[in-house]
Design an enzyme around this catalytic site. Structure first.
Site, PDB file in Angstrom:
ATOM      1  N   LYS A  14      36.602  68.852  29.909  1.00  0.00           N
ATOM      2  CA  LYS A  14      35.235  68.864  28.933  1.00  0.00           C
ATOM      3  C   LYS A  14      34.078  68.625  29.776  1.00  0.00           C
ATOM      4  CE  LYS A  14      36.542  64.002  26.568  1.00  0.00           C
ATOM      5  NZ  LYS A  14      35.161  63.716  28.119  1.00  0.00           N
ATOM      6  N   ARG A  89      33.760  59.181  18.980  1.00  0.00           N
ATOM      7  CA  ARG A  89      35.538  58.751  19.833  1.00  0.00           C
ATOM      8  C   ARG A  89      36.013  58.992  18.215  1.00  0.00           C
ATOM      9  NH1 ARG A  89      35.184  59.559  25.751  1.00  0.00           N
ATOM     10  NH2 ARG A  89      36.376  59.860  26.511  1.00  0.00           N
ATOM     11  N   ARG A 128      42.731  64.735  40.246  1.00  0.00           N
ATOM     12  CA  ARG A 128      40.840  63.911  40.016  1.00  0.00           C
ATOM     13  C   ARG A 128      41.066  61.721  40.735  1.00  0.00           C
ATOM     14  NH1 ARG A 128      38.024  63.176  34.387  1.00  0.00           N
ATOM     15  NH2 ARG A 128      39.243  61.624  33.918  1.00  0.00           N
ATOM     16  N   ARG A 134      37.908  57.368  40.302  1.00  0.00           N
ATOM     17  CA  ARG A 134      37.067  56.951  39.465  1.00  0.00           C
ATOM     18  C   ARG A 134      37.821  55.935  38.949  1.00  0.00           C
ATOM     19  NH1 ARG A 134      35.726  60.336  34.259  1.00  0.00           N
ATOM     20  NH2 ARG A 134      36.978  58.405  32.569  1.00  0.00           N
ATOM     21  N   ARG A 145      43.710  55.725  27.239  1.00  0.00           N
ATOM     22  CA  ARG A 145      42.787  56.589  26.434  1.00  0.00           C
ATOM     23  C   ARG A 145      43.412  57.661  26.068  1.00  0.00           C
ATOM     24  NH1 ARG A 145      41.471  57.461  32.941  1.00  0.00           N
ATOM     25  NH2 ARG A 145      39.952  59.622  32.027  1.00  0.00           N
TER      26      ARG A 145
HETATM   27  P1  ADP Z   1      37.749  60.575  29.478  1.00  0.00           P
HETATM   28  O1  ADP Z   1      37.872  61.680  28.658  1.00  0.00           O
HETATM   29  O2  ADP Z   1      37.919  61.208  30.925  1.00  0.00           O
HETATM   30  O3  ADP Z   1      38.524  59.322  29.213  1.00  0.00           O
HETATM   31  P2  ADP Z   1      34.797  59.500  29.534  1.00  0.00           P
HETATM   32  O4  ADP Z   1      34.035  60.178  30.944  1.00  0.00           O
HETATM   33  O5  ADP Z   1      34.127  60.369  28.285  1.00  0.00           O
HETATM   34  O6  ADP Z   1      36.123  59.805  29.881  1.00  0.00           O
HETATM   35  O7  ADP Z   1      34.780  58.452  29.788  1.00  0.00           O
HETATM   36  C1  ADP Z   1      34.919  57.449  29.966  1.00  0.00           C
HETATM   37  C2  ADP Z   1      35.179  55.755  29.310  1.00  0.00           C
HETATM   38  O8  ADP Z   1      33.916  55.326  28.639  1.00  0.00           O
HETATM   39  C3  ADP Z   1      35.570  55.988  27.680  1.00  0.00           C
HETATM   40  O9  ADP Z   1      37.400  55.596  28.223  1.00  0.00           O
HETATM   41  C4  ADP Z   1      35.296  54.489  27.181  1.00  0.00           C
HETATM   42  O10 ADP Z   1      36.168  52.871  28.010  1.00  0.00           O
HETATM   43  C5  ADP Z   1      33.999  54.561  27.280  1.00  0.00           C
HETATM   44  N1  ADP Z   1      33.132  55.915  27.031  1.00  0.00           N
HETATM   45  C6  ADP Z   1      32.496  56.449  26.706  1.00  0.00           C
HETATM   46  N2  ADP Z   1      32.302  57.751  25.629  1.00  0.00           N
HETATM   47  C7  ADP Z   1      32.793  55.976  24.712  1.00  0.00           C
HETATM   48  C8  ADP Z   1      32.564  56.573  23.349  1.00  0.00           C
HETATM   49  N3  ADP Z   1      31.338  57.123  22.269  1.00  0.00           N
HETATM   50  N4  ADP Z   1      32.382  55.276  22.386  1.00  0.00           N
HETATM   51  C9  ADP Z   1      33.421  54.689  23.108  1.00  0.00           C
HETATM   52  N5  ADP Z   1      33.286  54.442  24.685  1.00  0.00           N
HETATM   53  C10 ADP Z   1      33.048  55.561  25.483  1.00  0.00           C
END
Ligand code: ADP
Length: 192
Positions: A14, A89, A128, A134, A145
């Site tokens: 995404k 989320r 990745r 990461r 996750r």
């Molecule tokens: P992915 O979709 O691969 O898990 P993201 O880059 O979207 O990774 O998010 C990485 C991390 O950032 C999440 O695992 C969380 O810890 C934090 N995070 C991102 N967006 C949110 C959100 N809307 N609410 C809470 N934590 C978030």
């Protein structure tokens, strides 16, 4: 101008798709995960607060995440549209976003969901992990996750589906093909 959300499980691509789609529509891609990673890299106070949660694959608490997003949406480039990646989320975060938009007399147009089979998700994340290193691409954090996506974020998709603004496309296969399909689907939906 378009106000869009992209959703998909970890490894669905995404983030990459968000960049291409946002460029096509001339709007900023706003990724809460990227905003957090920038804070962590810059060693800000917010980064220090978020990094422990992120490394475990847990959600960062809402008061931190929502305040960060609210500030980002107030920046000039987001005035006429945006593509949100990684927010909301949880069902609670849907309400927070609704409030932010209502304050600005704005509504959401489309929520785009990228779907992909679990084995492909895992393969992409492991690739990745090797390429980007990461901090949260470790086995336990990946599991966490995926679990949070299923338990907390699937209900967000259901809620947007009930509002009639959810558009799901197949996110497996070649990235360029998926970008084309996503843009075509969004254009169709924005026009109709
Ligand atoms: P992915 O979709 O691969 O898990 P993201 O880059 O979207 O990774 O998010 C990485 C991390 O950032 C999440 O695992 C969380 O810890 C934090 N995070 C991102 N967006 C949110 C959100 N809307 N609410 C809470 N934590 C978030």
């Amino acid at each position: 101008m378009a106000r869009l959300i992209i959703m998909g499980p970890p490894g669905s691509g995404k983030g990459t798709q968000a960049e291409h789609i946002a460029r096509h529509f001339g709007i900023p891609a706003i990724s809460t995960g990227e905003l957090f990673r920038t804070h962590v890299g810059d060693k800000t106070e917010l980064g220090a607060e978020a990094s422990g949660y992120m490394d475990r694959g847990d959600f960062v608490p809402d008061h931190v995440t929502t305040a960060m997003l609210r500030a980002r949406l107030e920046e000039a480039d987001a005035a006429d549209g945006f593509l949100l990646d990684g927010y909301p989320r949880t069902v609670i975060q849907i309400g927070a976003l609704d409030e932010m938009l209502a304050d600005r007399q704005q509504t959401l147009e489309v929520v785009l969901e990228l779907t992909a089979p679990d084995d492909e998700l895992l393969a992409r994340i492991l690739r990745r992990a090797q390429e980007q290193g990461r901090a949260d691409d470790t086995e336990p954090a990946i599991q966490r996750r995926l679990e949070l996506y299923r338990d907390e974020t699937q209900p967000v998709l259901t809620a947007y589906s009930h509002r009639g603004i959810l558009l799901s496309i197949d996110g497996s296969g070649q990235p360029e093909t998926i970008t084309k399909a996503a843009i075509a689907a969004l254009e169709g939906s924005l026009a109709g």
